[in-house]
Design a protein around this motif. Sequence first.
Motif, PDB file in Angstrom:
ATOM      1  N   ALA A   1      58.083  24.347  24.456  1.00 41.34           N
ATOM      2  CA  ALA A   1      56.692  24.597  24.071  1.00 41.34           C
ATOM      3  C   ALA A   1      56.594  25.016  22.615  1.00 41.34           C
ATOM      4  O   ALA A   1      55.687  24.594  21.889  1.00 41.34           O
ATOM      5  CB  ALA A   1      56.078  25.661  24.978  1.00 41.34           C
ATOM      6  N   ARG A   2      57.534  25.844  22.180  1.00 43.76           N
ATOM      7  CA  ARG A   2      57.525  26.267  20.776  1.00 43.76           C
ATOM      8  C   ARG A   2      57.769  25.079  19.858  1.00 43.76           C
ATOM      9  O   ARG A   2      57.113  24.921  18.830  1.00 43.76           O
ATOM     10  CB  ARG A   2      58.588  27.353  20.555  1.00 43.76           C
ATOM     11  CG  ARG A   2      58.646  27.859  19.151  1.00 43.76           C
ATOM     12  CD  ARG A   2      57.370  28.610  18.798  1.00 43.76           C
ATOM     13  NE  ARG A   2      57.417  28.996  17.404  1.00 43.76           N
ATOM     14  CZ  ARG A   2      56.408  28.898  16.573  1.00 43.76           C
ATOM     15  NH1 ARG A   2      55.247  28.459  16.993  1.00 43.76           N
ATOM     16  NH2 ARG A   2      56.531  29.254  15.330  1.00 43.76           N
ATOM     17  N   ALA A   3      58.714  24.214  20.207  1.00 47.36           N
ATOM     18  CA  ALA A   3      58.990  23.027  19.391  1.00 47.36           C
ATOM     19  C   ALA A   3      57.779  22.100  19.354  1.00 47.36           C
ATOM     20  O   ALA A   3      57.456  21.533  18.306  1.00 47.36           O
ATOM     21  CB  ALA A   3      60.208  22.290  19.940  1.00 47.36           C
ATOM     22  N   ALA A   4      57.093  21.959  20.478  1.00 50.14           N
ATOM     23  CA  ALA A   4      55.916  21.082  20.523  1.00 50.14           C
ATOM     24  C   ALA A   4      54.759  21.675  19.724  1.00 50.14           C
ATOM     25  O   ALA A   4      54.001  20.945  19.079  1.00 50.14           O
ATOM     26  CB  ALA A   4      55.486  20.856  21.968  1.00 50.14           C
ATOM     27  N   SER A   5      54.614  22.996  19.722  1.00 48.79           N
ATOM     28  CA  SER A   5      53.496  23.616  19.008  1.00 48.79           C
ATOM     29  C   SER A   5      53.667  23.554  17.498  1.00 48.79           C
ATOM     30  O   SER A   5      52.695  23.640  16.755  1.00 48.79           O
ATOM     31  CB  SER A   5      53.321  25.070  19.458  1.00 48.79           C
ATOM     32  OG  SER A   5      54.374  25.871  18.974  1.00 48.79           O
ATOM     33  N   ILE A   6      54.875  23.386  17.031  1.00 43.26           N
ATOM     34  CA  ILE A   6      55.129  23.277  15.595  1.00 43.26           C
ATOM     35  C   ILE A   6      54.878  21.855  15.101  1.00 43.26           C
ATOM     36  O   ILE A   6      54.590  21.638  13.929  1.00 43.26           O
ATOM     37  CB  ILE A   6      56.580  23.717  15.282  1.00 43.26           C
ATOM     38  CG1 ILE A   6      56.733  25.199  15.578  1.00 43.26           C
ATOM     39  CG2 ILE A   6      56.964  23.426  13.851  1.00 43.26           C
ATOM     40  CD1 ILE A   6      58.151  25.705  15.486  1.00 43.26           C
ATOM     41  N   SER A   7      54.938  20.899  15.989  1.00 45.84           N
ATOM     42  CA  SER A   7      54.748  19.502  15.625  1.00 45.84           C
ATOM     43  C   SER A   7      53.319  19.261  15.137  1.00 45.84           C
ATOM     44  O   SER A   7      52.386  19.963  15.506  1.00 45.84           O
ATOM     45  CB  SER A   7      55.057  18.623  16.827  1.00 45.84           C
ATOM     46  OG  SER A   7      54.948  17.280  16.479  1.00 45.84           O
ATOM     47  N   ARG A   8      53.148  18.226  14.327  1.00 44.27           N
ATOM     48  CA  ARG A   8      51.826  17.935  13.763  1.00 44.27           C
ATOM     49  C   ARG A   8      51.102  16.813  14.513  1.00 44.27           C
ATOM     50  O   ARG A   8      49.902  16.666  14.368  1.00 44.27           O
ATOM     51  CB  ARG A   8      51.955  17.549  12.298  1.00 44.27           C
ATOM     52  CG  ARG A   8      52.459  18.690  11.445  1.00 44.27           C
ATOM     53  CD  ARG A   8      52.591  18.262   9.994  1.00 44.27           C
ATOM     54  NE  ARG A   8      53.317  19.240   9.225  1.00 44.27           N
ATOM     55  CZ  ARG A   8      52.752  20.229   8.567  1.00 44.27           C
ATOM     56  NH1 ARG A   8      51.459  20.379   8.596  1.00 44.27           N
ATOM     57  NH2 ARG A   8      53.484  21.065   7.882  1.00 44.27           N
ATOM     58  N   THR A   9      51.824  16.039  15.290  1.00 42.92           N
ATOM     59  CA  THR A   9      51.201  14.923  16.007  1.00 42.92           C
ATOM     60  C   THR A   9      51.467  15.038  17.505  1.00 42.92           C
ATOM     61  O   THR A   9      52.412  15.701  17.936  1.00 42.92           O
ATOM     62  CB  THR A   9      51.764  13.567  15.520  1.00 42.92           C
ATOM     63  OG1 THR A   9      53.144  13.501  15.842  1.00 42.92           O
ATOM     64  CG2 THR A   9      51.549  13.386  14.024  1.00 42.92           C
ATOM     65  N   HIS A  10      50.629  14.338  18.258  1.00 45.46           N
ATOM     66  CA  HIS A  10      50.772  14.341  19.720  1.00 45.46           C
ATOM     67  C   HIS A  10      52.085  13.686  20.129  1.00 45.46           C
ATOM     68  O   HIS A  10      52.831  14.215  20.962  1.00 45.46           O
ATOM     69  CB  HIS A  10      49.579  13.617  20.342  1.00 45.46           C
ATOM     70  CG  HIS A  10      49.529  13.750  21.823  1.00 45.46           C
ATOM     71  ND1 HIS A  10      50.328  13.014  22.658  1.00 45.46           N
ATOM     72  CD2 HIS A  10      48.792  14.559  22.619  1.00 45.46           C
ATOM     73  CE1 HIS A  10      50.080  13.342  23.911  1.00 45.46           C
ATOM     74  NE2 HIS A  10      49.147  14.282  23.918  1.00 45.46           N
ATOM     75  N   SER A  11      52.401  12.532  19.558  1.00 41.48           N
ATOM     76  CA  SER A  11      53.652  11.847  19.920  1.00 41.48           C
ATOM     77  C   SER A  11      54.863  12.645  19.447  1.00 41.48           C
ATOM     78  O   SER A  11      55.896  12.680  20.121  1.00 41.48           O
ATOM     79  CB  SER A  11      53.675  10.433  19.340  1.00 41.48           C
ATOM     80  OG  SER A  11      53.621  10.480  17.924  1.00 41.48           O
ATOM     81  N   GLY A  12      54.754  13.289  18.286  1.00 42.36           N
ATOM     82  CA  GLY A  12      55.843  14.136  17.803  1.00 42.36           C
ATOM     83  C   GLY A  12      56.066  15.322  18.722  1.00 42.36           C
ATOM     84  O   GLY A  12      57.199  15.735  18.951  1.00 42.36           O
ATOM     85  N   ALA A  13      54.969  15.873  19.240  1.00 41.02           N
ATOM     86  CA  ALA A  13      55.078  17.007  20.166  1.00 41.02           C
ATOM     87  C   ALA A  13      55.798  16.592  21.438  1.00 41.02           C
ATOM     88  O   ALA A  13      56.633  17.342  21.954  1.00 41.02           O
ATOM     89  CB  ALA A  13      53.692  17.549  20.495  1.00 41.02           C
ATOM     90  N   GLN A  14      55.496  15.390  21.937  1.00 40.80           N
ATOM     91  CA  GLN A  14      56.154  14.881  23.147  1.00 40.80           C
ATOM     92  C   GLN A  14      57.661  14.764  22.927  1.00 40.80           C
ATOM     93  O   GLN A  14      58.460  15.250  23.736  1.00 40.80           O
ATOM     94  CB  GLN A  14      55.584  13.505  23.525  1.00 40.80           C
ATOM     95  CG  GLN A  14      54.133  13.500  23.891  1.00 40.80           C
ATOM     96  CD  GLN A  14      53.898  13.892  25.337  1.00 40.80           C
ATOM     97  OE1 GLN A  14      54.820  13.989  26.132  1.00 40.80           O
ATOM     98  NE2 GLN A  14      52.653  14.127  25.670  1.00 40.80           N
ATOM     99  N   SER A  15      58.046  14.120  21.828  1.00 36.90           N
ATOM    100  CA  SER A  15      59.479  13.888  21.595  1.00 36.90           C
ATOM    101  C   SER A  15      60.206  15.187  21.247  1.00 36.90           C
ATOM    102  O   SER A  15      61.339  15.405  21.698  1.00 36.90           O
ATOM    103  CB  SER A  15      59.679  12.836  20.505  1.00 36.90           C
ATOM    104  OG  SER A  15      59.126  13.288  19.287  1.00 36.90           O
ATOM    105  N   GLU A  16      59.579  16.060  20.472  1.00 38.43           N
ATOM    106  CA  GLU A  16      60.210  17.337  20.120  1.00 38.43           C
ATOM    107  C   GLU A  16      60.410  18.217  21.355  1.00 38.43           C
ATOM    108  O   GLU A  16      61.437  18.880  21.496  1.00 38.43           O
ATOM    109  CB  GLU A  16      59.378  18.083  19.083  1.00 38.43           C
ATOM    110  CG  GLU A  16      59.451  17.487  17.690  1.00 38.43           C
ATOM    111  CD  GLU A  16      60.831  17.593  17.078  1.00 38.43           C
ATOM    112  OE1 GLU A  16      61.507  18.621  17.287  1.00 38.43           O
ATOM    113  OE2 GLU A  16      61.240  16.636  16.406  1.00 38.43           O
ATOM    114  N   ALA A  17      59.422  18.239  22.229  1.00 38.40           N
ATOM    115  CA  ALA A  17      59.533  19.046  23.449  1.00 38.40           C
ATOM    116  C   ALA A  17      60.640  18.528  24.352  1.00 38.40           C
ATOM    117  O   ALA A  17      61.439  19.312  24.884  1.00 38.40           O
ATOM    118  CB  ALA A  17      58.205  19.060  24.192  1.00 38.40           C
ATOM    119  N   ALA A  18      60.707  17.220  24.531  1.00 36.51           N
ATOM    120  CA  ALA A  18      61.750  16.642  25.385  1.00 36.51           C
ATOM    121  C   ALA A  18      63.137  16.915  24.804  1.00 36.51           C
ATOM    122  O   ALA A  18      64.069  17.280  25.534  1.00 36.51           O
ATOM    123  CB  ALA A  18      61.520  15.150  25.557  1.00 36.51           C
TER     124      ALA A  18
END
Length: 154
Positions: free
Chosen positions: A61-78
């Motif tokens: 969740a922390r990695a996804a919240s730092i991301s700037r895009t929706h797709s980036g949040a998906q890949s960073e969280a995974a």
Amino acid sequence: MTVTSGWAARWRTAGEGDRGSETIAAAIVTPLLLMLLCLAIAGGRIVTSGAKIDAAAEDAARAASISRTHSGAQSEAAAAAARSLDDQGIRCAEASTQVDASGLAVPVGQVGTVTVTITCTVALSDLLLPGVPGHKTLTSRFTSVVDAYRSREG
């Protein structure tokens, strides 16, 4: 020559008929103790795995919240969830990571949130304990706040 009669003779011969009873008692109690030990190990595995999956959900969740895009949040969280589970020694038979990154679409200046849900199936079949399922599915969810003044691409 001494002849024993009465209660002393009965007391002396009473112990002679119990030969082997300790062996029978041990044969009955030992499997029960082993099953209790395996049950304690299964419970410990479930509790520690649950705590480690909670930590992985927090990292994701922390990695996804730092991301700037929706797709980036998906890949960073995974990626963060997989790294965290691997670092903590959790082997999931099946694992999934769902990300609700709708908080990234909130305009700058408003607070948004990103929620990550991790589902992991932990194997218990190696314990060989009757009555215990072969696996247990554990789920953990964590929500992280998106910085209100950080730029986003939506």
